[in-house]
Design an enzyme around this catalytic site. Structure first.
Site, PDB file in Angstrom:
ATOM      1  N   ASN A  34      70.526 -24.352 102.583  1.00 15.83           N
ATOM      2  CA  ASN A  34      69.621 -24.268 103.741  1.00 15.83           C
ATOM      3  C   ASN A  34      68.229 -24.782 103.418  1.00 15.83           C
ATOM      4  O   ASN A  34      67.716 -24.531 102.320  1.00 15.83           O
ATOM      5  CB  ASN A  34      69.493 -22.802 104.184  1.00 15.83           C
ATOM      6  CG  ASN A  34      70.813 -22.253 104.653  1.00 15.83           C
ATOM      7  OD1 ASN A  34      71.520 -22.913 105.421  1.00 15.83           O
ATOM      8  ND2 ASN A  34      71.172 -21.087 104.168  1.00 15.83           N
ATOM      9  N   GLY A 176      65.348  -4.350  84.907  1.00 18.27           N
ATOM     10  CA  GLY A 176      64.269  -5.340  84.908  1.00 18.27           C
ATOM     11  C   GLY A 176      63.126  -4.861  85.788  1.00 18.27           C
ATOM     12  O   GLY A 176      63.292  -4.735  87.001  1.00 18.27           O
ATOM     13  N   HIS A 437      31.463  -5.475 106.971  1.00 20.80           N
ATOM     14  CA  HIS A 437      31.693  -4.026 106.903  1.00 20.80           C
ATOM     15  C   HIS A 437      32.275  -3.561 108.224  1.00 20.80           C
ATOM     16  O   HIS A 437      31.816  -4.019 109.264  1.00 20.80           O
ATOM     17  CB  HIS A 437      30.361  -3.319 106.639  1.00 20.80           C
ATOM     18  CG  HIS A 437      30.495  -1.827 106.660  1.00 20.80           C
ATOM     19  ND1 HIS A 437      31.068  -1.129 105.617  1.00 20.80           N
ATOM     20  CD2 HIS A 437      30.151  -0.911 107.599  1.00 20.80           C
ATOM     21  CE1 HIS A 437      31.064   0.166 105.910  1.00 20.80           C
ATOM     22  NE2 HIS A 437      30.512   0.326 107.120  1.00 20.80           N
TER      23      HIS A 437
HETATM   24  P1  NAI Z   1      60.441 -11.458  85.980  1.00 21.88           P
HETATM   25  O1  NAI Z   1      60.349 -12.457  84.892  1.00 21.88           O
HETATM   26  O2  NAI Z   1      59.262 -11.218  86.873  1.00 21.88           O
HETATM   27  O3  NAI Z   1      60.801 -10.038  85.360  1.00 21.88           O
HETATM   28  C1  NAI Z   1      61.964  -9.778  84.621  1.00 21.88           C
HETATM   29  C2  NAI Z   1      61.764  -8.472  83.890  1.00 21.88           C
HETATM   30  O4  NAI Z   1      62.996  -8.093  83.307  1.00 21.88           O
HETATM   31  C3  NAI Z   1      60.740  -8.567  82.760  1.00 21.88           C
HETATM   32  O5  NAI Z   1      59.840  -7.501  82.873  1.00 21.88           O
HETATM   33  C4  NAI Z   1      61.604  -8.473  81.516  1.00 21.88           C
HETATM   34  O6  NAI Z   1      60.937  -7.873  80.434  1.00 21.88           O
HETATM   35  C5  NAI Z   1      62.752  -7.632  82.006  1.00 21.88           C
HETATM   36  N1  NAI Z   1      64.009  -7.788  81.270  1.00 21.88           N
HETATM   37  C6  NAI Z   1      64.535  -8.928  80.760  1.00 21.88           C
HETATM   38  N2  NAI Z   1      65.723  -8.681  80.185  1.00 21.88           N
HETATM   39  C7  NAI Z   1      65.951  -7.362  80.350  1.00 21.88           C
HETATM   40  C8  NAI Z   1      67.005  -6.511  79.990  1.00 21.88           C
HETATM   41  N3  NAI Z   1      68.085  -6.954  79.338  1.00 21.88           N
HETATM   42  N4  NAI Z   1      66.923  -5.206  80.333  1.00 21.88           N
HETATM   43  C9  NAI Z   1      65.840  -4.738  80.994  1.00 21.88           C
HETATM   44  N5  NAI Z   1      64.807  -5.491  81.338  1.00 21.88           N
HETATM   45  C10 NAI Z   1      64.860  -6.796  81.036  1.00 21.88           C
HETATM   46  O7  NAI Z   1      61.749 -11.859  86.806  1.00 21.88           O
HETATM   47  P2  NAI Z   1      62.293 -11.359  88.209  1.00 21.88           P
HETATM   48  O8  NAI Z   1      61.655 -10.084  88.613  1.00 21.88           O
HETATM   49  O9  NAI Z   1      63.769 -11.421  88.106  1.00 21.88           O
HETATM   50  O10 NAI Z   1      61.798 -12.487  89.180  1.00 21.88           O
HETATM   51  C11 NAI Z   1      62.260 -13.837  89.005  1.00 21.88           C
HETATM   52  C12 NAI Z   1      61.193 -14.810  89.403  1.00 21.88           C
HETATM   53  O11 NAI Z   1      60.933 -14.727  90.790  1.00 21.88           O
HETATM   54  C13 NAI Z   1      59.895 -14.552  88.683  1.00 21.88           C
HETATM   55  O12 NAI Z   1      59.387 -15.756  88.205  1.00 21.88           O
HETATM   56  C14 NAI Z   1      59.024 -13.971  89.733  1.00 21.88           C
HETATM   57  O13 NAI Z   1      57.664 -14.260  89.506  1.00 21.88           O
HETATM   58  C15 NAI Z   1      59.552 -14.596  91.011  1.00 21.88           C
HETATM   59  N6  NAI Z   1      59.297 -13.704  92.127  1.00 21.88           N
HETATM   60  C16 NAI Z   1      58.035 -13.641  92.622  1.00 21.88           C
HETATM   61  C17 NAI Z   1      57.733 -12.777  93.627  1.00 21.88           C
HETATM   62  C18 NAI Z   1      56.323 -12.707  94.099  1.00 21.88           C
HETATM   63  O14 NAI Z   1      55.531 -13.560  93.763  1.00 21.88           O
HETATM   64  N7  NAI Z   1      55.943 -11.679  94.854  1.00 21.88           N
HETATM   65  C19 NAI Z   1      58.734 -11.916  94.227  1.00 21.88           C
HETATM   66  C20 NAI Z   1      60.011 -11.997  93.564  1.00 21.88           C
HETATM   67  C21 NAI Z   1      60.257 -12.892  92.577  1.00 21.88           C
END
Ligand code: NAI
Length: 461
Positions: A34, A176, A437
Protein backbone atom coordinates in the site's frame (compact mmCIF):
# COMPACT_ATOMS: atom_id res chain seq x y z
CA UNK A 1 13.68 14.83 -19.19
CA UNK A 2 15.39 12.93 -16.37
CA UNK A 3 13.62 9.67 -15.57
CA UNK A 4 13.58 8.77 -11.87
CA UNK A 5 12.49 5.43 -10.44
CA UNK A 6 11.53 5.34 -6.76
CA UNK A 7 11.35 1.91 -5.14
CA UNK A 8 8.95 1.98 -2.19
CA UNK A 9 5.95 4.21 -1.47
CA UNK A 10 6.39 4.94 2.25
CA UNK A 11 7.05 8.39 3.75
CA UNK A 12 10.54 8.26 2.24
CA UNK A 13 9.59 7.09 -1.24
CA UNK A 14 6.43 9.09 -1.90
CA UNK A 15 8.05 12.31 -0.67
CA UNK A 16 11.10 11.65 -2.88
CA UNK A 17 8.80 11.01 -5.85
CA UNK A 18 6.89 14.26 -5.34
CA UNK A 19 10.08 16.30 -4.90
CA UNK A 20 11.68 14.78 -8.02
CA UNK A 21 8.48 15.54 -9.98
CA UNK A 22 8.46 19.13 -8.68
CA UNK A 23 11.97 19.50 -10.08
CA UNK A 24 10.88 18.32 -13.53
CA UNK A 25 11.61 14.60 -13.32
CA UNK A 26 9.59 11.94 -15.11
CA UNK A 27 8.90 9.85 -12.05
CA UNK A 28 7.77 6.25 -11.60
CA UNK A 29 7.12 4.84 -8.15
CA UNK A 30 6.92 1.10 -7.47
CA UNK A 31 5.08 -0.18 -4.40
CA UNK A 32 4.28 -3.84 -3.76
CA UNK A 33 1.66 -3.25 -1.06
CA UNK A 34 0.00 0.00 0.00
CA UNK A 35 1.06 3.56 -0.65
CA UNK A 36 2.10 5.20 2.60
CA UNK A 37 4.24 2.22 3.62
CA UNK A 38 4.69 1.07 7.21
CA UNK A 39 4.07 4.53 8.69
CA UNK A 40 0.60 5.08 7.25
CA UNK A 41 -0.62 1.49 7.14
CA UNK A 42 0.91 -0.44 10.03
CA UNK A 43 3.03 2.04 11.97
CA UNK A 44 2.87 5.64 13.13
CA UNK A 45 -0.66 6.51 12.05
CA UNK A 46 -2.64 3.44 13.23
CA UNK A 47 -0.64 3.40 16.47
CA UNK A 48 -1.51 7.00 17.16
CA UNK A 49 -5.17 6.28 16.36
CA UNK A 50 -5.12 3.52 19.00
CA UNK A 51 -3.31 5.81 21.43
CA UNK A 52 -5.89 8.53 20.90
CA UNK A 53 -8.64 6.11 21.92
CA UNK A 54 -6.51 5.15 24.92
CA UNK A 55 -6.13 8.82 25.85
CA UNK A 56 -9.92 9.28 25.76
CA UNK A 57 -10.27 6.41 28.24
CA UNK A 58 -7.70 8.07 30.52
CA UNK A 59 -9.42 11.45 30.18
CA UNK A 60 -12.78 9.95 31.07
CA UNK A 61 -11.28 8.73 34.37
CA UNK A 62 -10.60 12.31 35.38
CA UNK A 63 -13.74 13.92 33.97
CA UNK A 64 -15.43 13.97 37.36
CA UNK A 65 -12.58 16.13 38.76
CA UNK A 66 -13.75 18.80 36.32
CA UNK A 67 -17.42 18.33 37.09
CA UNK A 68 -18.02 16.27 33.96
CA UNK A 69 -18.64 12.65 34.84
CA UNK A 70 -17.91 10.29 31.97
CA UNK A 71 -18.00 6.56 31.69
CA UNK A 72 -15.62 5.03 29.17
CA UNK A 73 -17.18 2.02 27.45
CA UNK A 74 -14.61 0.46 25.14
CA UNK A 75 -15.81 -0.87 21.79
CA UNK A 76 -12.58 -2.18 20.31
CA UNK A 77 -14.25 -2.98 16.98
CA UNK A 78 -15.19 0.69 16.60
CA UNK A 79 -11.69 1.78 17.60
CA UNK A 80 -10.36 -0.41 14.79
CA UNK A 81 -12.95 0.97 12.33
CA UNK A 82 -11.99 4.56 13.13
CA UNK A 83 -8.29 3.68 12.83
CA UNK A 84 -8.89 2.05 9.42
CA UNK A 85 -10.86 5.08 8.22
CA UNK A 86 -8.04 7.48 9.12
CA UNK A 87 -5.50 5.22 7.39
CA UNK A 88 -7.70 4.96 4.28
CA UNK A 89 -8.14 8.71 4.06
CA UNK A 90 -4.42 9.35 4.34
CA UNK A 91 -3.53 6.66 1.77
CA UNK A 92 -6.06 8.22 -0.60
CA UNK A 93 -4.39 11.57 0.07
CA UNK A 94 -0.99 10.19 -0.93
CA UNK A 95 -2.51 8.60 -4.04
CA UNK A 96 -4.01 11.96 -4.99
CA UNK A 97 -0.77 13.86 -4.35
CA UNK A 98 1.21 11.46 -6.54
CA UNK A 99 -1.36 11.78 -9.32
CA UNK A 100 -1.37 15.60 -9.02
CA UNK A 101 2.40 15.50 -9.47
CA UNK A 102 2.08 13.19 -12.50
CA UNK A 103 3.97 10.36 -10.82
CA UNK A 104 3.30 6.97 -12.45
CA UNK A 105 2.57 4.36 -9.76
CA UNK A 106 3.32 0.71 -10.51
CA UNK A 107 1.88 -1.86 -8.12
CA UNK A 108 4.44 -4.65 -7.88
CA UNK A 109 7.84 -5.77 -6.67
CA UNK A 110 11.02 -4.16 -8.03
CA UNK A 111 14.30 -6.04 -8.29
CA UNK A 112 17.67 -5.10 -9.76
CA UNK A 113 18.74 -7.31 -12.66
CA UNK A 114 22.01 -5.49 -13.41
CA UNK A 115 23.71 -2.10 -12.98
CA UNK A 116 20.97 0.54 -13.38
CA UNK A 117 18.48 -2.11 -14.55
CA UNK A 118 15.30 -2.96 -12.69
CA UNK A 119 12.52 -5.37 -13.41
CA UNK A 120 9.10 -4.85 -11.85
CA UNK A 121 6.96 -7.94 -11.34
CA UNK A 122 3.56 -6.33 -11.29
CA UNK A 123 0.87 -7.59 -8.92
CA UNK A 124 -1.24 -8.41 -12.00
CA UNK A 125 1.42 -10.88 -13.18
CA UNK A 126 2.98 -8.71 -15.90
CA UNK A 127 6.64 -7.74 -15.92
CA UNK A 128 8.15 -4.37 -16.84
CA UNK A 129 11.86 -3.76 -17.45
CA UNK A 130 13.17 -0.31 -16.66
CA UNK A 131 16.47 1.50 -17.11
CA UNK A 132 15.87 4.91 -15.55
CA UNK A 133 18.42 7.73 -15.38
CA UNK A 134 18.24 7.81 -11.57
CA UNK A 135 16.99 5.38 -8.92
CA UNK A 136 15.96 6.12 -5.33
CA UNK A 137 15.61 3.07 -3.08
CA UNK A 138 13.16 3.54 -0.21
CA UNK A 139 12.45 -0.10 0.67
CA UNK A 140 11.86 0.44 4.40
CA UNK A 141 12.22 -2.11 7.18
CA UNK A 142 10.51 -5.13 8.73
CA UNK A 143 10.23 -6.23 12.38
CA UNK A 144 13.35 -7.99 13.68
CA UNK A 145 13.06 -11.39 15.35
CA UNK A 146 15.29 -11.83 18.39
CA UNK A 147 17.14 -15.08 19.13
CA UNK A 148 14.80 -15.89 22.01
CA UNK A 149 13.82 -19.56 22.46
CA UNK A 150 10.10 -20.06 21.74
CA UNK A 151 9.67 -16.73 19.94
CA UNK A 152 7.73 -18.52 17.17
CA UNK A 153 4.84 -19.69 19.39
CA UNK A 154 1.31 -18.69 18.32
CA UNK A 155 0.84 -16.09 21.06
CA UNK A 156 3.79 -14.03 19.78
CA UNK A 157 2.90 -11.05 17.59
CA UNK A 158 4.82 -8.17 16.06
CA UNK A 159 3.71 -4.53 15.91
CA UNK A 160 1.52 -5.20 12.84
CA UNK A 161 -0.19 -8.01 14.74
CA UNK A 162 -0.66 -5.77 17.79
CA UNK A 163 -2.39 -3.17 15.63
CA UNK A 164 -4.77 -5.68 14.12
CA UNK A 165 -6.13 -7.61 17.10
CA UNK A 166 -9.87 -8.30 17.12
CA UNK A 167 -10.22 -7.87 20.85
CA UNK A 168 -8.19 -6.37 23.67
CA UNK A 169 -6.29 -9.28 25.23
CA UNK A 170 -6.58 -9.69 28.99
CA UNK A 171 -2.80 -9.72 29.30
CA UNK A 172 0.25 -8.92 27.20
CA UNK A 173 3.98 -9.23 27.73
CA UNK A 174 5.99 -6.81 25.63
CA UNK A 175 9.54 -7.93 24.87
CA UNK A 176 11.58 -4.79 24.18
CA UNK A 177 11.15 -1.47 25.98
CA UNK A 178 11.92 0.68 22.93
CA UNK A 179 9.54 3.06 21.20
CA UNK A 180 7.12 0.44 19.87
CA UNK A 181 7.14 -1.42 23.20
CA UNK A 182 6.26 1.55 25.37
CA UNK A 183 3.70 3.00 22.95
CA UNK A 184 1.84 -0.30 22.66
CA UNK A 185 2.09 -0.78 26.43
CA UNK A 186 0.57 2.69 26.91
CA UNK A 187 -2.29 2.00 24.50
CA UNK A 188 -3.20 -1.50 25.69
CA UNK A 189 -2.84 -0.70 29.40
CA UNK A 190 -5.35 2.15 28.97
CA UNK A 191 -7.65 -0.24 27.12
CA UNK A 192 -7.60 -2.41 30.28
CA UNK A 193 -5.08 -5.05 29.28
CA UNK A 194 -2.60 -6.17 31.96
CA UNK A 195 0.77 -5.25 30.43
CA UNK A 196 4.30 -6.26 31.42
CA UNK A 197 7.33 -4.81 29.61
CA UNK A 198 10.66 -6.66 29.70
CA UNK A 199 13.75 -4.85 28.43
CA UNK A 200 17.25 -6.31 28.29
CA UNK A 201 19.09 -3.02 28.90
CA UNK A 202 19.10 -1.26 32.26
CA UNK A 203 16.46 1.29 31.21
CA UNK A 204 13.56 1.50 28.77
CA UNK A 205 13.88 3.94 25.82
CA UNK A 206 17.67 3.67 26.04
CA UNK A 207 18.33 6.46 23.53
CA UNK A 208 16.33 9.15 25.33
CA UNK A 209 17.53 11.46 28.12
CA UNK A 210 17.78 9.28 31.23
CA UNK A 211 16.49 11.78 33.76
CA UNK A 212 13.26 12.24 31.85
CA UNK A 213 12.95 8.57 30.94
CA UNK A 214 12.69 7.85 34.65
CA UNK A 215 9.64 10.14 34.82
CA UNK A 216 8.01 8.33 31.87
CA UNK A 217 8.74 4.95 33.43
CA UNK A 218 7.26 6.03 36.77
CA UNK A 219 4.10 7.22 34.97
CA UNK A 220 3.76 3.90 33.14
CA UNK A 221 4.13 2.00 36.41
CA UNK A 222 1.54 4.29 38.05
CA UNK A 223 -0.88 3.42 35.24
CA UNK A 224 -0.45 -0.24 36.05
CA UNK A 225 2.24 -1.34 33.55
CA UNK A 226 4.86 -3.64 35.09
CA UNK A 227 8.35 -2.79 33.82
CA UNK A 228 11.37 -5.07 34.18
CA UNK A 229 14.76 -3.89 32.94
CA UNK A 230 18.13 -5.70 32.76
CA UNK A 231 16.10 -8.77 31.85
CA UNK A 232 18.29 -11.71 30.82
CA UNK A 233 17.86 -15.27 29.53
CA UNK A 234 14.44 -14.71 28.10
CA UNK A 235 12.34 -17.55 26.76
CA UNK A 236 8.74 -18.04 25.66
CA UNK A 237 6.68 -21.22 25.97
CA UNK A 238 3.24 -22.07 24.58
CA UNK A 239 0.96 -23.02 27.49
CA UNK A 240 -2.25 -23.38 25.50
CA UNK A 241 -4.41 -20.27 25.71
CA UNK A 242 -1.55 -18.28 27.14
CA UNK A 243 2.18 -18.16 26.67
CA UNK A 244 4.67 -18.11 29.51
CA UNK A 245 7.57 -15.69 29.31
CA UNK A 246 10.52 -16.42 31.58
CA UNK A 247 13.24 -13.90 32.36
CA UNK A 248 16.10 -13.62 34.81
CA UNK A 249 16.18 -10.27 36.55
CA UNK A 250 18.75 -9.39 39.23
CA UNK A 251 19.72 -13.07 39.43
CA UNK A 252 16.17 -14.26 40.08
CA UNK A 253 13.91 -16.05 37.61
CA UNK A 254 10.50 -14.52 36.94
CA UNK A 255 7.65 -15.98 34.89
CA UNK A 256 4.67 -14.21 33.38
CA UNK A 257 1.63 -15.69 31.65
CA UNK A 258 0.00 -13.66 28.92
CA UNK A 259 -2.49 -14.08 26.10
CA UNK A 260 -0.22 -12.17 23.73
CA UNK A 261 3.52 -11.61 23.62
CA UNK A 262 4.52 -8.57 21.58
CA UNK A 263 7.99 -8.78 20.11
CA UNK A 264 9.33 -5.23 19.73
CA UNK A 265 13.12 -5.48 19.68
CA UNK A 266 13.80 -3.26 16.68
CA UNK A 267 13.44 -3.42 12.92
CA UNK A 268 15.77 -4.58 10.18
CA UNK A 269 16.40 -3.17 6.75
CA UNK A 270 14.09 -4.62 4.09
CA UNK A 271 16.61 -5.22 1.32
CA UNK A 272 16.23 -8.99 0.94
CA UNK A 273 15.30 -9.89 -2.61
CA UNK A 274 16.13 -6.45 -4.03
CA UNK A 275 19.13 -7.81 -5.96
CA UNK A 276 21.52 -5.15 -4.65
CA UNK A 277 24.53 -7.33 -5.50
CA UNK A 278 23.46 -7.55 -9.15
CA UNK A 279 23.52 -3.76 -9.32
CA UNK A 280 26.83 -3.49 -7.43
CA UNK A 281 25.21 -1.53 -4.57
CA UNK A 282 27.17 -1.89 -1.32
CA UNK A 283 25.38 -2.82 1.87
CA UNK A 284 26.47 -3.63 5.39
CA UNK A 285 24.35 -6.09 7.40
CA UNK A 286 21.61 -5.62 4.79
CA UNK A 287 21.65 -1.83 5.27
CA UNK A 288 22.40 0.14 2.12
CA UNK A 289 25.55 2.25 2.53
CA UNK A 290 25.05 5.91 1.56
CA UNK A 291 26.97 9.18 1.79
CA UNK A 292 25.62 12.54 3.03
CA UNK A 293 24.01 13.07 -0.40
CA UNK A 294 22.08 9.80 0.13
CA UNK A 295 23.99 8.35 -2.81
CA UNK A 296 24.94 4.67 -2.74
CA UNK A 297 28.23 3.19 -3.95
CA UNK A 298 26.75 3.37 -7.47
CA UNK A 299 26.54 6.93 -8.87
CA UNK A 300 22.97 7.92 -9.70
CA UNK A 301 21.46 5.39 -7.31
CA UNK A 302 20.27 6.78 -3.99
CA UNK A 303 18.84 5.16 -0.85
CA UNK A 304 16.84 6.72 1.97
CA UNK A 305 15.11 5.92 5.24
CA UNK A 306 14.94 2.62 7.14
CA UNK A 307 16.66 0.55 4.41
CA UNK A 308 19.85 2.52 5.13
CA UNK A 309 19.70 1.67 8.87
CA UNK A 310 20.47 4.55 11.23
CA UNK A 311 17.55 6.45 12.65
CA UNK A 312 14.46 4.52 11.55
CA UNK A 313 11.89 7.31 11.69
CA UNK A 314 9.31 8.42 9.13
CA UNK A 315 10.36 12.07 9.29
CA UNK A 316 14.01 11.12 8.73
CA UNK A 317 13.02 9.09 5.66
CA UNK A 318 11.01 12.03 4.30
CA UNK A 319 13.87 14.48 4.89
CA UNK A 320 16.32 12.12 3.20
CA UNK A 321 13.79 11.59 0.37
CA UNK A 322 13.82 15.29 -0.46
CA UNK A 323 17.64 15.34 -0.35
CA UNK A 324 17.94 12.30 -2.63
CA UNK A 325 15.40 13.69 -5.10
CA UNK A 326 17.20 17.02 -5.29
CA UNK A 327 20.54 15.30 -5.91
CA UNK A 328 18.95 12.96 -8.45
CA UNK A 329 17.68 16.04 -10.30
CA UNK A 330 21.11 17.64 -10.49
CA UNK A 331 21.07 19.81 -7.37
CA UNK A 332 23.48 19.39 -4.49
CA UNK A 333 21.92 18.74 -1.11
CA UNK A 334 23.18 17.05 2.07
CA UNK A 335 21.28 15.39 4.88
CA UNK A 336 21.96 16.81 8.33
CA UNK A 337 20.23 15.03 11.18
CA UNK A 338 20.96 17.56 13.89
CA UNK A 339 17.39 18.91 13.98
CA UNK A 340 15.84 15.44 14.01
CA UNK A 341 13.41 15.12 16.93
CA UNK A 342 12.54 11.88 18.71
CA UNK A 343 8.92 11.59 19.79
CA UNK A 344 7.43 8.90 21.97
CA UNK A 345 3.64 8.86 22.26
CA UNK A 346 3.40 7.73 25.85
CA UNK A 347 1.05 9.35 28.36
CA UNK A 348 2.40 11.94 29.04
CA UNK A 349 4.25 12.34 25.76
CA UNK A 350 8.04 12.34 25.63
CA UNK A 351 10.24 14.12 23.11
CA UNK A 352 13.81 15.20 22.61
CA UNK A 353 16.02 16.91 20.08
CA UNK A 354 19.77 17.39 20.01
CA UNK A 355 21.96 15.68 22.57
CA UNK A 356 20.84 13.96 25.75
CA UNK A 357 22.71 14.88 28.92
CA UNK A 358 24.50 11.53 28.69
CA UNK A 359 25.74 12.38 25.19
CA UNK A 360 26.83 15.89 26.20
CA UNK A 361 28.75 14.45 29.16
CA UNK A 362 30.43 11.87 26.93
CA UNK A 363 31.44 14.60 24.46
CA UNK A 364 33.45 16.25 27.22
CA UNK A 365 32.08 19.77 26.68
CA UNK A 366 31.12 22.03 29.54
CA UNK A 367 27.39 22.58 29.82
CA UNK A 368 24.58 23.99 31.90
CA UNK A 369 21.07 22.61 32.42
CA UNK A 370 17.78 24.39 32.99
CA UNK A 371 14.75 22.49 34.25
CA UNK A 372 11.18 23.58 34.62
CA UNK A 373 8.62 21.30 36.27
CA UNK A 374 5.30 21.37 34.45
CA UNK A 375 3.53 21.20 37.82
CA UNK A 376 4.32 24.95 37.90
CA UNK A 377 2.77 25.60 34.47
CA UNK A 378 -0.82 26.82 34.51
CA UNK A 379 -1.94 25.24 31.26
CA UNK A 380 -0.55 21.84 32.27
CA UNK A 381 -2.34 22.05 35.62
CA UNK A 382 -5.63 22.85 33.88
CA UNK A 383 -5.13 19.74 31.75
CA UNK A 384 -4.40 17.67 34.85
CA UNK A 385 -0.91 16.76 33.70
CA UNK A 386 2.65 17.20 34.84
CA UNK A 387 6.13 16.52 33.55
CA UNK A 388 9.33 18.42 32.94
CA UNK A 389 11.13 20.58 30.40
CA UNK A 390 14.91 20.22 30.37
CA UNK A 391 17.20 22.37 28.28
CA UNK A 392 20.92 21.74 27.92
CA UNK A 393 23.21 24.51 26.70
CA UNK A 394 26.94 25.12 26.26
CA UNK A 395 28.42 26.74 29.36
CA UNK A 396 30.37 29.47 27.56
CA UNK A 397 27.90 30.75 24.94
CA UNK A 398 24.59 29.24 26.00
CA UNK A 399 24.25 27.48 22.63
CA UNK A 400 21.37 25.01 22.70
CA UNK A 401 22.66 21.44 22.78
CA UNK A 402 19.46 19.60 23.61
CA UNK A 403 15.82 20.07 24.56
CA UNK A 404 13.86 17.30 26.25
CA UNK A 405 10.21 17.38 27.27
CA UNK A 406 7.90 15.06 29.17
CA UNK A 407 4.38 16.39 29.34
CA UNK A 408 1.18 17.12 27.44
CA UNK A 409 1.78 17.84 23.75
CA UNK A 410 5.54 17.30 24.15
CA UNK A 411 5.72 15.86 20.63
CA UNK A 412 4.38 19.11 19.14
CA UNK A 413 6.39 21.41 21.39
CA UNK A 414 9.72 19.86 20.44
CA UNK A 415 9.61 21.66 17.06
CA UNK A 416 10.73 24.82 18.86
CA UNK A 417 13.89 23.06 19.99
CA UNK A 418 14.53 21.63 16.53
CA UNK A 419 14.27 25.10 15.00
CA UNK A 420 16.55 26.52 17.70
CA UNK A 421 19.20 23.89 17.06
CA UNK A 422 18.91 24.40 13.29
CA UNK A 423 19.41 28.15 13.75
CA UNK A 424 22.24 27.60 16.25
CA UNK A 425 20.22 29.60 18.77
CA UNK A 426 21.30 30.34 22.33
CA UNK A 427 19.42 30.51 25.64
CA UNK A 428 19.16 34.29 25.16
CA UNK A 429 17.10 33.81 22.01
CA UNK A 430 14.61 31.56 23.82
CA UNK A 431 14.46 34.14 26.61
CA UNK A 432 14.02 37.10 24.24
CA UNK A 433 11.13 35.33 22.48
CA UNK A 434 7.76 36.13 24.03
CA UNK A 435 5.82 32.92 24.63
CA UNK A 436 2.03 33.07 24.80
CA UNK A 437 0.24 32.66 28.13
CA UNK A 438 -1.26 30.34 29.18
CA UNK A 439 0.54 27.69 27.12
CA UNK A 440 2.79 24.76 27.86
CA UNK A 441 5.37 26.38 25.58
CA UNK A 442 5.99 29.00 28.27
CA UNK A 443 7.73 26.27 30.22
CA UNK A 444 10.42 26.04 27.52
CA UNK A 445 11.31 29.69 28.05
CA UNK A 446 11.21 29.17 31.82
CA UNK A 447 13.63 26.23 31.46
CA UNK A 448 15.97 28.53 29.49
CA UNK A 449 15.66 31.12 32.27
CA UNK A 450 16.33 28.40 34.85
CA UNK A 451 19.59 27.52 33.07
CA UNK A 452 20.66 31.07 33.96
CA UNK A 453 19.17 30.81 37.48
CA UNK A 454 16.51 33.38 36.73
CA UNK A 455 13.29 31.47 36.21
CA UNK A 456 10.31 33.53 37.30
CA UNK A 457 7.82 30.84 38.23
CA UNK A 458 9.96 28.57 40.39
CA UNK A 459 12.10 29.72 43.29
CA UNK A 460 15.78 30.06 42.30
CA UNK A 461 18.64 29.17 44.59
P1 NAI B 1 13.83 0.15 19.30
O1 NAI B 1 15.18 0.03 18.72
O2 NAI B 1 13.26 1.51 19.59
O3 NAI B 1 13.78 -0.63 20.68
C1 NAI B 1 14.04 -2.01 20.81
C2 NAI B 1 14.28 -2.30 22.27
O4 NAI B 1 14.33 -3.70 22.45
C3 NAI B 1 15.60 -1.73 22.78
O5 NAI B 1 15.37 -1.04 23.98
C4 NAI B 1 16.45 -2.97 22.98
O6 NAI B 1 17.38 -2.83 24.02
C5 NAI B 1 15.40 -4.00 23.30
N1 NAI B 1 15.78 -5.39 23.02
C6 NAI B 1 16.49 -5.86 21.98
N2 NAI B 1 16.60 -7.20 22.04
C7 NAI B 1 15.92 -7.57 23.14
C8 NAI B 1 15.66 -8.81 23.74
N3 NAI B 1 16.11 -9.96 23.22
N4 NAI B 1 14.91 -8.84 24.86
C9 NAI B 1 14.44 -7.69 25.40
N5 NAI B 1 14.68 -6.49 24.90
C10 NAI B 1 15.40 -6.43 23.77
O7 NAI B 1 12.88 -0.70 18.34
P2 NAI B 1 11.30 -0.80 18.26
O8 NAI B 1 10.66 -0.29 19.49
O9 NAI B 1 11.01 -2.19 17.82
O10 NAI B 1 10.96 0.18 17.08
C11 NAI B 1 11.47 -0.08 15.76
C12 NAI B 1 11.75 1.21 15.05
O11 NAI B 1 10.55 1.92 14.81
C13 NAI B 1 12.66 2.12 15.85
O12 NAI B 1 13.65 2.62 15.01
C14 NAI B 1 11.74 3.19 16.32
O13 NAI B 1 12.42 4.41 16.49
C15 NAI B 1 10.68 3.25 15.24
N6 NAI B 1 9.43 3.72 15.82
C16 NAI B 1 9.31 5.04 16.08
C17 NAI B 1 8.19 5.52 16.68
C18 NAI B 1 8.12 6.98 17.00
O14 NAI B 1 8.94 7.73 16.53
N7 NAI B 1 7.18 7.41 17.83
C19 NAI B 1 7.07 4.66 17.03
C20 NAI B 1 7.35 3.27 16.79
C21 NAI B 1 8.48 2.85 16.18
Amino acid sequence: MTSVLVIGGGPGGYVAAIRAAQLGGEVTLVEKENLGGTCLNVGCIPTKALLHAAELVEEAKHGADYGVSLEAKIDFGKIQTKKAAVVKQLVQGVTGLLAANKVTVLKGRACFTGPGKVVVEKNNGNEVSLKPDRIIIAAGSVPATPPIPGVEVKQCIDSTGALNLDTVPASMVVIGGGVIGVEMATAYAALRCRVTVVEMLDEILPLMDRELTKIVRAKMVKRGVQVFTSAKEMSVEDKGREAEVAIVEAGAEKRFQAEKVLIAVGRRSNTKGLGLDKAGIKSHRARIVVNAHQETSVPGVYAIGDCTGGCMLAHVASAQGEIAAENAMGHRAEYDGKTNPSCVYTNPEFSGVGMTEEQVKASGQEYIVGRFPLAANGRTLIMGGDGMVKIIAGKKYGDILGLHIVGPRATDLIAEGALAIGLEATLDEFIATIHAHPTIAEAIREAALAAEHRAIHIPQK
